[in-house]
Design a protein around this motif. Structure first.
Motif, PDB file in Angstrom:
ATOM      1  N   GLY A 184     -56.348  61.584  89.052  1.00 20.69           N
ATOM      2  CA  GLY A 184     -55.219  61.614  88.132  1.00 20.69           C
ATOM      3  C   GLY A 184     -54.195  62.673  88.437  1.00 20.69           C
ATOM      4  O   GLY A 184     -53.440  63.099  87.554  1.00 20.69           O
ATOM      5  N   LEU A 185     -54.119  63.108  89.694  1.00 25.72           N
ATOM      6  CA  LEU A 185     -53.119  64.091  90.102  1.00 25.72           C
ATOM      7  C   LEU A 185     -51.906  63.384  90.681  1.00 25.72           C
ATOM      8  O   LEU A 185     -52.030  62.318  91.302  1.00 25.72           O
ATOM      9  N   ASP A 186     -50.730  63.962  90.507  1.00 26.26           N
ATOM     10  CA  ASP A 186     -49.523  63.304  90.997  1.00 26.26           C
ATOM     11  C   ASP A 186     -49.361  63.533  92.495  1.00 26.26           C
ATOM     12  O   ASP A 186     -50.126  64.258  93.135  1.00 26.26           O
ATOM     13  N   ASN A 187     -48.319  62.923  93.045  1.00 23.31           N
ATOM     14  CA  ASN A 187     -48.126  62.975  94.494  1.00 23.31           C
ATOM     15  C   ASN A 187     -47.462  64.261  94.970  1.00 23.31           C
ATOM     16  O   ASN A 187     -47.033  64.352  96.122  1.00 23.31           O
ATOM     17  N   SER A 188     -47.340  65.257  94.092  1.00 17.61           N
ATOM     18  CA  SER A 188     -46.781  66.543  94.523  1.00 17.61           C
ATOM     19  C   SER A 188     -47.808  67.382  95.269  1.00 17.61           C
ATOM     20  O   SER A 188     -47.470  68.408  95.856  1.00 17.61           O
ATOM     21  N   VAL A 189     -49.080  66.951  95.240  1.00 14.78           N
ATOM     22  CA  VAL A 189     -50.129  67.679  95.952  1.00 14.78           C
ATOM     23  C   VAL A 189     -49.865  67.637  97.451  1.00 14.78           C
ATOM     24  O   VAL A 189     -49.616  66.572  98.021  1.00 14.78           O
ATOM     25  N   GLN A 190     -49.873  68.795  98.078  1.00 17.53           N
ATOM     26  CA  GLN A 190     -49.684  68.902  99.520  1.00 17.53           C
ATOM     27  C   GLN A 190     -51.025  69.259 100.162  1.00 17.53           C
ATOM     28  O   GLN A 190     -51.782  70.058  99.619  1.00 17.53           O
ATOM     29  N   SER A 191     -51.280  68.671 101.321  1.00 17.67           N
ATOM     30  CA  SER A 191     -52.563  68.922 101.974  1.00 17.67           C
ATOM     31  C   SER A 191     -52.396  68.829 103.480  1.00 17.67           C
ATOM     32  O   SER A 191     -51.404  68.280 103.982  1.00 17.67           O
ATOM     33  N   GLY A 192     -53.373  69.369 104.189  1.00 16.45           N
ATOM     34  CA  GLY A 192     -53.330  69.314 105.636  1.00 16.45           C
ATOM     35  C   GLY A 192     -54.570  69.941 106.240  1.00 16.45           C
ATOM     36  O   GLY A 192     -55.400  70.527 105.543  1.00 16.45           O
ATOM     37  N   VAL A 193     -54.683  69.789 107.559  1.00 16.72           N
ATOM     38  CA  VAL A 193     -55.776  70.396 108.315  1.00 16.72           C
ATOM     39  C   VAL A 193     -55.163  71.476 109.203  1.00 16.72           C
ATOM     40  O   VAL A 193     -54.174  71.226 109.905  1.00 16.72           O
ATOM     41  N   LEU A 194     -55.736  72.668 109.155  1.00 20.60           N
ATOM     42  CA  LEU A 194     -55.251  73.785 109.954  1.00 20.60           C
ATOM     43  C   LEU A 194     -56.208  74.053 111.108  1.00 20.60           C
ATOM     44  O   LEU A 194     -57.431  74.052 110.925  1.00 20.60           O
ATOM     45  N   GLY A 195     -55.647  74.274 112.274  1.00 19.45           N
ATOM     46  CA  GLY A 195     -56.453  74.485 113.471  1.00 19.45           C
ATOM     47  C   GLY A 195     -57.037  75.874 113.535  1.00 19.45           C
ATOM     48  O   GLY A 195     -56.510  76.757 114.223  1.00 19.45           O
ATOM     49  N   SER A 196     -58.117  76.085 112.827  1.00 23.89           N
ATOM     50  CA  SER A 196     -58.814  77.369 112.843  1.00 23.89           C
ATOM     51  C   SER A 196     -60.309  77.098 112.876  1.00 23.89           C
ATOM     52  O   SER A 196     -60.788  76.114 112.298  1.00 23.89           O
ATOM     53  N   SER A 197     -61.050  77.960 113.545  1.00 28.94           N
ATOM     54  CA  SER A 197     -62.501  77.782 113.645  1.00 28.94           C
ATOM     55  C   SER A 197     -63.233  78.175 112.376  1.00 28.94           C
ATOM     56  O   SER A 197     -64.443  77.995 112.269  1.00 28.94           O
ATOM     57  N   VAL A 198     -62.518  78.720 111.391  1.00 25.15           N
ATOM     58  CA  VAL A 198     -63.136  79.105 110.116  1.00 25.15           C
ATOM     59  C   VAL A 198     -63.665  77.860 109.419  1.00 25.15           C
ATOM     60  O   VAL A 198     -62.990  76.841 109.333  1.00 25.15           O
ATOM     61  N   SER A 199     -64.897  77.929 108.933  1.00 24.41           N
ATOM     62  CA  SER A 199     -65.515  76.789 108.246  1.00 24.41           C
ATOM     63  C   SER A 199     -65.213  76.878 106.754  1.00 24.41           C
ATOM     64  O   SER A 199     -66.030  77.366 105.972  1.00 24.41           O
ATOM     65  N   ASN A 200     -64.052  76.414 106.364  1.00 23.28           N
ATOM     66  CA  ASN A 200     -63.667  76.562 104.967  1.00 23.28           C
ATOM     67  C   ASN A 200     -62.625  75.538 104.571  1.00 23.28           C
ATOM     68  O   ASN A 200     -62.005  74.888 105.428  1.00 23.28           O
ATOM     69  N   ALA A 201     -62.442  75.407 103.282  1.00 19.83           N
ATOM     70  CA  ALA A 201     -61.360  74.651 102.677  1.00 19.83           C
ATOM     71  C   ALA A 201     -60.885  75.479 101.499  1.00 19.83           C
ATOM     72  O   ALA A 201     -61.665  76.248 100.924  1.00 19.83           O
ATOM     73  N   PHE A 202     -59.631  75.359 101.111  1.00 24.04           N
ATOM     74  CA  PHE A 202     -59.129  76.218 100.052  1.00 24.04           C
ATOM     75  C   PHE A 202     -57.935  75.577  99.364  1.00 24.04           C
ATOM     76  O   PHE A 202     -57.281  74.677  99.912  1.00 24.04           O
ATOM     77  N   ALA A 203     -57.666  76.052  98.163  1.00 28.09           N
ATOM     78  CA  ALA A 203     -56.512  75.610  97.378  1.00 28.09           C
ATOM     79  C   ALA A 203     -55.590  76.797  97.152  1.00 28.09           C
ATOM     80  O   ALA A 203     -56.045  77.932  96.987  1.00 28.09           O
ATOM     81  N   LEU A 204     -54.290  76.535  97.158  1.00 26.75           N
ATOM     82  CA  LEU A 204     -53.290  77.564  96.917  1.00 26.75           C
ATOM     83  C   LEU A 204     -52.454  77.178  95.706  1.00 26.75           C
ATOM     84  O   LEU A 204     -52.375  75.994  95.351  1.00 26.75           O
ATOM     85  N   PRO A 205     -51.823  78.155  95.065  1.00 28.76           N
ATOM     86  CA  PRO A 205     -50.954  77.832  93.928  1.00 28.76           C
ATOM     87  C   PRO A 205     -49.864  76.833  94.328  1.00 28.76           C
ATOM     88  O   PRO A 205     -49.448  76.769  95.486  1.00 28.76           O
ATOM     89  N   GLY A 206     -49.430  76.060  93.382  1.00 29.84           N
ATOM     90  CA  GLY A 206     -48.350  75.120  93.646  1.00 29.84           C
ATOM     91  C   GLY A 206     -48.804  73.791  94.193  1.00 29.84           C
ATOM     92  O   GLY A 206     -48.002  73.027  94.731  1.00 29.84           O
ATOM     93  N   GLY A 207     -50.098  73.469  94.105  1.00 26.76           N
ATOM     94  CA  GLY A 207     -50.580  72.158  94.514  1.00 26.76           C
ATOM     95  C   GLY A 207     -50.803  71.998  95.997  1.00 26.76           C
ATOM     96  O   GLY A 207     -50.426  70.984  96.589  1.00 26.76           O
ATOM     97  N   LYS A 208     -51.422  72.981  96.638  1.00 25.60           N
ATOM     98  CA  LYS A 208     -51.670  72.932  98.074  1.00 25.60           C
ATOM     99  C   LYS A 208     -53.171  73.001  98.345  1.00 25.60           C
ATOM    100  O   LYS A 208     -53.860  73.883  97.835  1.00 25.60           O
TER     101      LYS A 208
END
Length: 368
Positions: A184-208
């Motif tokens: 139920g989230l709108d399409n303002s959510v931004q997402s992507g894959v970052l080229g780093s060897s760190v084994s993680n995922a994270f959320a940032l303010p502003g829908g990222k």
């Protein structure tokens, strides 16, 4: 003129040089130590200082410079005769009361400890409370701008460039799109894959929401990655990232003040980094888990794979480093909860085998 003064001082009888504080006249005086310090000139007593009121003033080496609490504020007495100076010092029990050499140091240390303690208390109790109260008041536009700054900082700190393989990007957008719509989230959510060897995922303010390549490499199926992304979307829904940004930024700013960073210049960098590397509160993690479980179940998919991925990461890395487990601590109770909540799988696979392979190789064709 200065040479003449030096000659006069060297020729002066044992005594001192007196400035009465009302003029700039330099007066060579005789000093008598009786029941008080008597300052005389031409055979007359021109000032009388009680020993208890005499205080040491800043002076060059070889000169004892004194003031008196009951004399004019600018009145000064300078003594160069070492023996006379020693005798006078022996009479003045409170000579150094206004200097940071005795009681002054204790006062400074005491106030410093009190200031440090107050900062610690604010960090432990005030900042979290302020973060809870302020988060709902932050306008969306400001949160998005703050998220843009945090995103730039994260990419610099972790040297993570966006992965842009076309087929992989299409598969990733398909996966995130299903999760976003189901949640139920709108399409303002931004997402992507970052080229780093760190084994993680994270959320940032502003829908990222971002996924590091290191975690994608350890995943064995789309459900594992989908569960992690759904968990991060839960943090977005509850504005946990904004709350943590205020909390961590405020904490680092106060700690910076404590150690001399009066501008707080490192606060935002610290806050941005800790959004990736530090854990949320127990309640925030539980709520994000609930969000992920419910989202996966609406899709007819299991939530347990998310826990299995986290367990696989901690098994290989020992729970150390900047991994998913360090920022989202996995306990057996959490994994058991995910397993218990799962029922029959009723939904279609979120990605086809070809799309899953494309997603796994999203960073293989280069990064922008």
């Amino acid at each position: 003129m200065e040479t003449d003064r030096s000659k006069a001082a060297s020729a002066a009888p044992p005594g001192g040089v007196y400035f009465d504080g009302t003029s700039n006249r330099r007066r060579v005086v005789a000093l008598t130590l009786s029941d008080a310090l008597e300052i005389g000139e031409d055979g007359k007593t021109i000032a009388r200082w009680a020993y208890a009121d005499i205080r040491r003033a800043d002076s060059p080496t070889g000169v004892l410079r004194l003031s008196c609490l009951t004399a004019p504020a600018l009145a000064r007495l300078e003594i160069r005769d070492a023996r006379l100076a020693a005798d006078l010092v022996a009479h003045c029990a409170h000579l150094d009361d206004n200097l940071p050499g005795r009681r002054g140091v204790a006062a400074i240390v005491g106030w410093s400890i009190a200031a440090a303690a107050s900062i610690v208390l604010v960090v432990l109790f005030g900042v979290p409370l302020a973060a809870d109260r302020l988060t709902p008041l932050v306008p969306d536009a400001f949160e998005r701008r703050l998220g843009d700054v945090a995103e730039a900082q994260v990419k610099v700190v972790f040297d993570g460039k966006p992965c842009t393989n076309a087929a992989g990007q299409a598969a990733f957008e398909k996966l995130v799109g299903k999760l976003r719509e189901t949640a139920g989230l709108d399409n303002s959510v931004q997402s992507g894959v970052l080229g780093s060897s760190v084994s993680n995922a994270f959320a940032l303010p502003g829908g990222k929401v971002y996924l590091f390549e290191g975690l994608l490499a350890k995943a064995e199926n789309p459900d594992e990655i989908a569960g992690v992304l759904a968990h991060e979307l839960g943090h977005l829904r509850h504005r946990d990232s904004m709350r943590e940004m205020i909390h961590n930024g405020g904490t680092s700013f106060l700690i910076g003040l404590l150690f001399g960073d009066v501008t707080g210049s490192g606060a935002l960098i610290f806050a941005s980094r800790t959004l990736v590397t530090s854990s949320y509160s127990r309640d925030a993690e539980t709520n994000a888990d609930t969000f992920a479980i419910e989202t996966m179940h609406r899709l007819g998919r299991p939530a347990k794979p998310m826990g299995e991925l986290m367990l696989r990461v901690t098994g290989k890395e020992g729970g150390t480093g900047l991994s998913l487990v360090s920022s989202h601590p996995l306990t057996e109770d959490r994994l058991a909860r995910m397993s218990k909540a799962d029922g029959a799988v009723t939904g279609a696979p979120l990605l086809t085998p070809a799309e899953w392979q494309a997603l796994k190789g999203i960073c293989g064709a280069g990064k922008v």
